[in-house]
Design an enzyme around this catalytic site. Structure first.
Site, mmCIF file in Angstrom:
data_model
loop_
_atom_site.group_PDB
_atom_site.id
_atom_site.type_symbol
_atom_site.label_atom_id
_atom_site.label_comp_id
_atom_site.label_asym_id
_atom_site.label_seq_id
_atom_site.Cartn_x
_atom_site.Cartn_y
_atom_site.Cartn_z
ATOM 1 N N LYS A 1 -40.743 -6.357 -22.055
ATOM 2 C CA LYS A 1 -39.991 -7.244 -21.159
ATOM 3 C C LYS A 1 -40.847 -8.423 -20.718
ATOM 4 O O LYS A 1 -40.449 -9.582 -20.836
ATOM 5 C CB LYS A 1 -39.506 -6.482 -19.908
ATOM 6 C CG LYS A 1 -38.645 -5.278 -20.213
ATOM 7 C CD LYS A 1 -38.202 -4.549 -18.965
ATOM 8 C CE LYS A 1 -39.304 -3.906 -18.158
ATOM 9 N NZ LYS A 1 -39.992 -2.769 -18.826
ATOM 10 N N ARG B 1 -33.364 -1.658 -11.262
ATOM 11 C CA ARG B 1 -33.782 -0.456 -11.978
ATOM 12 C C ARG B 1 -32.986 0.769 -11.557
ATOM 13 O O ARG B 1 -33.198 1.847 -12.090
ATOM 14 C CB ARG B 1 -35.254 -0.194 -11.647
ATOM 15 C CG ARG B 1 -36.120 -0.267 -12.867
ATOM 16 C CD ARG B 1 -37.512 -0.015 -12.403
ATOM 17 N NE ARG B 1 -38.254 -1.216 -12.628
ATOM 18 C CZ ARG B 1 -39.365 -1.260 -13.341
ATOM 19 N NH1 ARG B 1 -39.857 -0.195 -13.856
ATOM 20 N NH2 ARG B 1 -39.981 -2.402 -13.513
ATOM 21 N N ARG C 1 -52.420 -1.733 -23.663
ATOM 22 C CA ARG C 1 -52.225 -2.992 -22.906
ATOM 23 C C ARG C 1 -53.455 -3.316 -22.067
ATOM 24 O O ARG C 1 -54.069 -2.459 -21.455
ATOM 25 C CB ARG C 1 -51.023 -2.863 -21.979
ATOM 26 C CG ARG C 1 -50.901 -4.081 -21.058
ATOM 27 C CD ARG C 1 -49.596 -4.180 -20.384
ATOM 28 N NE ARG C 1 -49.202 -2.966 -19.706
ATOM 29 C CZ ARG C 1 -47.973 -2.746 -19.254
ATOM 30 N NH1 ARG C 1 -47.042 -3.657 -19.395
ATOM 31 N NH2 ARG C 1 -47.673 -1.622 -18.637
ATOM 32 N N ARG D 1 -54.179 -1.401 -16.583
ATOM 33 C CA ARG D 1 -53.417 -1.069 -15.376
ATOM 34 C C ARG D 1 -53.587 0.406 -15.058
ATOM 35 O O ARG D 1 -53.490 1.235 -15.961
ATOM 36 C CB ARG D 1 -51.924 -1.358 -15.611
ATOM 37 C CG ARG D 1 -51.484 -2.694 -15.096
ATOM 38 C CD ARG D 1 -50.103 -3.064 -15.548
ATOM 39 N NE ARG D 1 -49.030 -2.125 -15.243
ATOM 40 C CZ ARG D 1 -47.734 -2.378 -15.448
ATOM 41 N NH1 ARG D 1 -47.377 -3.557 -15.941
ATOM 42 N NH2 ARG D 1 -46.812 -1.493 -15.177
ATOM 43 N N ARG E 1 -43.306 7.503 -15.859
ATOM 44 C CA ARG E 1 -42.514 6.257 -15.821
ATOM 45 C C ARG E 1 -41.388 6.296 -16.854
ATOM 46 O O ARG E 1 -40.263 5.867 -16.581
ATOM 47 C CB ARG E 1 -43.424 5.046 -16.078
ATOM 48 C CG ARG E 1 -44.335 4.750 -14.894
ATOM 49 C CD ARG E 1 -45.513 3.897 -15.279
ATOM 50 N NE ARG E 1 -45.156 2.618 -15.823
ATOM 51 C CZ ARG E 1 -45.938 1.922 -16.656
ATOM 52 N NH1 ARG E 1 -47.100 2.390 -17.045
ATOM 53 N NH2 ARG E 1 -45.544 0.752 -17.086
HETATM 54 P P1 AP5 Z 1 -45.088 -5.588 -21.838
HETATM 55 O O1 AP5 Z 1 -44.398 -6.855 -22.213
HETATM 56 O O2 AP5 Z 1 -46.143 -5.640 -20.775
HETATM 57 O O3 AP5 Z 1 -44.005 -4.459 -21.531
HETATM 58 P P2 AP5 Z 1 -43.019 -4.325 -20.325
HETATM 59 O O4 AP5 Z 1 -41.690 -3.913 -20.883
HETATM 60 O O5 AP5 Z 1 -43.041 -5.509 -19.431
HETATM 61 O O6 AP5 Z 1 -43.680 -3.020 -19.666
HETATM 62 P P3 AP5 Z 1 -44.155 -2.720 -18.200
HETATM 63 O O7 AP5 Z 1 -45.035 -1.486 -18.317
HETATM 64 O O8 AP5 Z 1 -44.763 -3.878 -17.509
HETATM 65 O O9 AP5 Z 1 -42.807 -2.332 -17.562
HETATM 66 P P4 AP5 Z 1 -42.587 -1.450 -16.384
HETATM 67 O O10 AP5 Z 1 -41.141 -1.655 -16.245
HETATM 68 O O11 AP5 Z 1 -43.037 -0.035 -16.451
HETATM 69 O O12 AP5 Z 1 -43.605 -2.011 -15.300
HETATM 70 P P5 AP5 Z 1 -43.423 -3.067 -14.156
HETATM 71 O O13 AP5 Z 1 -44.640 -3.879 -14.119
HETATM 72 O O14 AP5 Z 1 -42.092 -3.713 -14.226
HETATM 73 O O15 AP5 Z 1 -45.719 -4.971 -23.176
HETATM 74 C C1 AP5 Z 1 -46.474 -3.772 -23.145
HETATM 75 C C2 AP5 Z 1 -47.615 -3.865 -24.174
HETATM 76 O O16 AP5 Z 1 -47.065 -4.006 -25.476
HETATM 77 C C3 AP5 Z 1 -48.522 -5.104 -23.979
HETATM 78 O O17 AP5 Z 1 -49.828 -4.725 -24.262
HETATM 79 C C4 AP5 Z 1 -48.012 -6.127 -25.010
HETATM 80 O O18 AP5 Z 1 -49.048 -6.944 -25.469
HETATM 81 C C5 AP5 Z 1 -47.471 -5.208 -26.116
HETATM 82 N N1 AP5 Z 1 -46.298 -5.792 -26.753
HETATM 83 C C6 AP5 Z 1 -45.233 -6.352 -26.095
HETATM 84 N N2 AP5 Z 1 -44.302 -6.779 -26.989
HETATM 85 C C7 AP5 Z 1 -44.803 -6.454 -28.220
HETATM 86 C C8 AP5 Z 1 -44.309 -6.626 -29.535
HETATM 87 N N3 AP5 Z 1 -43.102 -7.180 -29.770
HETATM 88 N N4 AP5 Z 1 -45.057 -6.175 -30.571
HETATM 89 C C9 AP5 Z 1 -46.259 -5.601 -30.346
HETATM 90 N N5 AP5 Z 1 -46.792 -5.397 -29.123
HETATM 91 C C10 AP5 Z 1 -46.062 -5.832 -28.058
HETATM 92 O O19 AP5 Z 1 -43.375 -2.094 -12.881
HETATM 93 C C11 AP5 Z 1 -44.516 -1.386 -12.454
HETATM 94 C C12 AP5 Z 1 -44.155 -0.495 -11.281
HETATM 95 O O20 AP5 Z 1 -43.680 -1.293 -10.185
HETATM 96 C C13 AP5 Z 1 -43.042 0.527 -11.530
HETATM 97 O O21 AP5 Z 1 -43.522 1.696 -12.155
HETATM 98 C C14 AP5 Z 1 -42.561 0.769 -10.086
HETATM 99 O O22 AP5 Z 1 -43.452 1.592 -9.386
HETATM 100 C C15 AP5 Z 1 -42.616 -0.629 -9.486
HETATM 101 N N6 AP5 Z 1 -41.374 -1.397 -9.663
HETATM 102 C C16 AP5 Z 1 -41.213 -2.543 -10.391
HETATM 103 N N7 AP5 Z 1 -39.945 -2.961 -10.336
HETATM 104 C C17 AP5 Z 1 -39.271 -2.074 -9.572
HETATM 105 C C18 AP5 Z 1 -37.921 -1.947 -9.169
HETATM 106 N N8 AP5 Z 1 -36.990 -2.827 -9.553
HETATM 107 N N9 AP5 Z 1 -37.588 -0.901 -8.377
HETATM 108 C C19 AP5 Z 1 -38.498 -0.008 -7.973
HETATM 109 N N10 AP5 Z 1 -39.796 -0.062 -8.319
HETATM 110 C C20 AP5 Z 1 -40.183 -1.079 -9.117
#
Ligand code: AP5
Length: 213
Positions: free
Chosen positions: A9, A83, A122, A155, A166
């Site tokens: 994402k 979410r 990552r 992270r 997660r």
């Molecule tokens: P990346 O693009 O970073 O993936 P992502 O889908 O953004 O994954 P996240 O882990 O950031 O999502 P998340 O939803 O768990 O965490 P968030 O920060 O939102 O890609 C991942 C890796 O793959 C990278 O190394 C990248 O280089 C590689 N990659 C990407 N695309 C690729 C491709 N096409 N090919 C090859 N490699 C690729 O949330 C963190 C925490 O915050 C949650 O756990 C929760 O505690 C809290 N939180 C956030 N939002 C909410 C909410 N709405 N409600 C409640 N709690 C929340």
């Protein structure tokens, strides 16, 4: 932009926002920033984020509407929000009150083994937050950010046990959200297990845009 942790994402959102001028609002990034700055919000969110659990809905909707208020009239790309079904309904209400709505929802789909591989590799920049992957999207010099020369780190919630937590939480919440947005006729599911460029192109295509503008 919806999808499991590691679906890409944040990575795709960066390119899509560059091409379209949308404002990228990543709730994960906002929470990590608040934790780093040790704000009252950061102190409240820290334990949840560390354990890979969801931060309470009322905290999250406040965080997102603050972003709307900071840039009235802008187009937003929400990454990682909503979410839960409660968040989706609160978002609908908040947008309606502003004469707006969710126009499209992109659901990024990737097999579980690919998600685990992506999250485990990552690395993020401590200084500017840029995201890399040790093998898929590596920096030019290992451990150093291409953009600002900052140090790359892992992270804390990308540790294996927390990753599995997660993913489980995502799988529990996702069906309700999919049904909600499918009912609104705005859901667009796409395979994001391919390259970053390919995923961005699919999203831009569905938005009726090209990478050029
Ligand atoms: P990346 O693009 O970073 O993936 P992502 O889908 O953004 O994954 P996240 O882990 O950031 O999502 P998340 O939803 O768990 O965490 P968030 O920060 O939102 O890609 C991942 C890796 O793959 C990278 O190394 C990248 O280089 C590689 N990659 C990407 N695309 C690729 C491709 N096409 N090919 C090859 N490699 C690729 O949330 C963190 C925490 O915050 C949650 O756990 C929760 O505690 C809290 N939180 C956030 N939002 C909410 C909410 N709405 N409600 C409640 N709690 C929340």
């Amino acid at each position: 932009m919806m999808g499991a942790p590691g679906a890409g994402k944040g990575t795709a959102a960066e390119g899509v926002c560059k091409a379209t001028g949308c404002r990228h609002v990543s709730t994960g990034d906002l929470l990590r920033q608040a934790i780093k700055l040790d704000t009252p919000l950061g102190r409240k969110a820290d334990g949840y984020v560390r354990r890979g659990e969801l931060v309470p809905d009322e905290v999250m909707i406040g965080l997102v509407t603050e972003q709307f208020e900071a840039a009235p009239g802008a187009l937003f790309l929400l990454d990682g929000f909503p979410r839960t079904l409660v968040q989706a309904k609160l978002l609908d209400e908040a947008l309606k009150a502003r004469g707006s709505r969710v126009s499209r929802v992109f659901l990024l789909e990737t097999p579980r083994d690919v998600l685990v591989q992506r999250l485990g590799g990552r690395r993020l920049c401590r200084k500017c937050g840029a995201s890399y992957h040790v093998t898929n999207i590596p920096p030019r010099r290992p451990g150093i950010c291409d953009k600002c020369g900052g140090e790359l780190y892992q992270r804390p919630d990308d540790e294996e046990k927390t990753i599995l937590n997660r993913l489980e939480i995502f799988e529990r919440q996702n069906a309700d959200l999919v049904a909600h947005y499918r009912g609104q006729g705005v859901l667009h599911a796409l395979d994001s297990s391919t390259s970053r460029e390919d995923t961005e192109a699919k999203i831009l295509g569905a938005m009726g845009r090209t990478g050029a503008g």
